[in-house]
Design an enzyme around this catalytic site. Structure first.
Site, PDB file in Angstrom:
ATOM      1  N   ALA A 245     -36.371   4.713  25.989  1.00 25.14           N
ATOM      2  CA  ALA A 245     -35.225   5.638  25.530  1.00 25.14           C
ATOM      3  C   ALA A 245     -34.180   4.680  25.618  1.00 25.14           C
ATOM      4  O   ALA A 245     -32.765   4.851  25.296  1.00 25.14           O
ATOM      5  CB  ALA A 245     -35.005   6.908  25.769  1.00 25.14           C
ATOM      6  N   ASP A 246     -34.219   3.609  26.569  1.00 25.03           N
ATOM      7  CA  ASP A 246     -33.105   2.665  26.790  1.00 25.03           C
ATOM      8  C   ASP A 246     -32.662   1.742  25.598  1.00 25.03           C
ATOM      9  O   ASP A 246     -33.530   1.178  25.386  1.00 25.03           O
ATOM     10  CB  ASP A 246     -33.436   1.902  28.005  1.00 25.03           C
ATOM     11  CG  ASP A 246     -32.298   1.352  28.720  1.00 25.03           C
ATOM     12  OD1 ASP A 246     -31.740   1.605  29.786  1.00 25.03           O
ATOM     13  OD2 ASP A 246     -31.838   0.108  28.101  1.00 25.03           O
ATOM     14  N   LEU A 247     -31.242   1.915  25.179  1.00 21.34           N
ATOM     15  CA  LEU A 247     -30.945   1.095  24.191  1.00 21.34           C
ATOM     16  C   LEU A 247     -30.813  -0.288  24.415  1.00 21.34           C
ATOM     17  O   LEU A 247     -31.030  -0.844  23.434  1.00 21.34           O
ATOM     18  CB  LEU A 247     -29.400   1.772  23.522  1.00 21.34           C
ATOM     19  CG  LEU A 247     -29.293   3.112  23.182  1.00 21.34           C
ATOM     20  CD1 LEU A 247     -27.796   3.571  22.901  1.00 21.34           C
ATOM     21  CD2 LEU A 247     -30.150   3.599  22.027  1.00 21.34           C
TER      22      LEU A 247
END
Length: 209
Positions: free
Chosen positions: A158-160
């Site tokens: 989920a890390d952009l």
């Protein structure tokens, strides 16, 4: 987390293995080299730092942490619970993060959260134990696994920044979401932690950020 820009030689074997599996990693690794050393203390202090880092820049997180340390001296459950709303606000903690920090401290002191048991658990058991704490989502759990417990096969999908780096690395039209990140990194098992570390490094050095 450490800011030293010393190349992390511990990652070399895993990144060389990844390079043999993925030509995109091989090309980018040849161009950008090893990521720098980076670590995070395990335990309550490390989790508070991760909560501070949620959805803010590295510079902002560092400033908030510095102001918090000025007030508490050392980050322990007891010291966090001594800090009133005004003290937390002065440190730069948003109202949700104030609640999360206090909830984490209360869960540790009550025994609901037993951080000393985490090193002996497998990855999913660690996630199940941590995610029961309000304010700790899967991203924080995966960051804790990767940096505090040094687990070798973790992808914080989920890390952009990782998503943007993967988009650039793979020449994708759109930034991949978490499900696609897990799918794209499946080839990287059992070295996904090294792959994630490299993606952050790539994000900072390939003109993406």
């Amino acid at each position: 987390m450490s800011d030293r820009k010393i190349p992390d030689e511990n990652l070399r074997p895993a990144l060389e293995a990844l390079s043999s599996l993925d030509p995109d990693i091989a090309r980018a690794f040849a161009e950008h080299g090893l990521p720098p050393e980076r670590s995070q203390e395990a335990g309550f202090d490390g989790l508070i730092r991760m909560i501070i880092s949620q959805q803010v820049s590295v510079q902002s997180a560092r400033a908030i942490l510095g102001r918090l340390l000025e007030q508490v001296g050392v980050i322990t459950p007891q010291e966090i619970l001594k800090l009133d709303d005004e003290g937390m606000k002065a440190a730069g903690l948003s109202r949700p993060k104030q609640r999360y920090a206090r909830g984490l401290a209360e869960d540790v002191l009550s025994g609901k959260l037993q951080l000393d048991l985490l090193p002996g658990m497998d990855d999913e058991a660690v996630i199940d134990h941590l995610i029961a704490v309000k304010g700790i989502g899967r991203w924080t759990c995966e960051i804790y696994l990767l940096f505090a417990l040094r687990r070798p096969d973790v992808m914080p999908a989920a890390d952009l920044a990782l998503q943007e780096a993967m988009k650039h690395l793979k020449g994708l039209r759109q930034r991949p979401g978490p499900a696609e990140m897990y799918q794209l990194s499946e080839l990287w098992r059992p070295y996904r932690s090294a792959g994630a570390r490299f993606l952050w490094h790539y994000y900072r050095h390939a003109g993406i950020a």
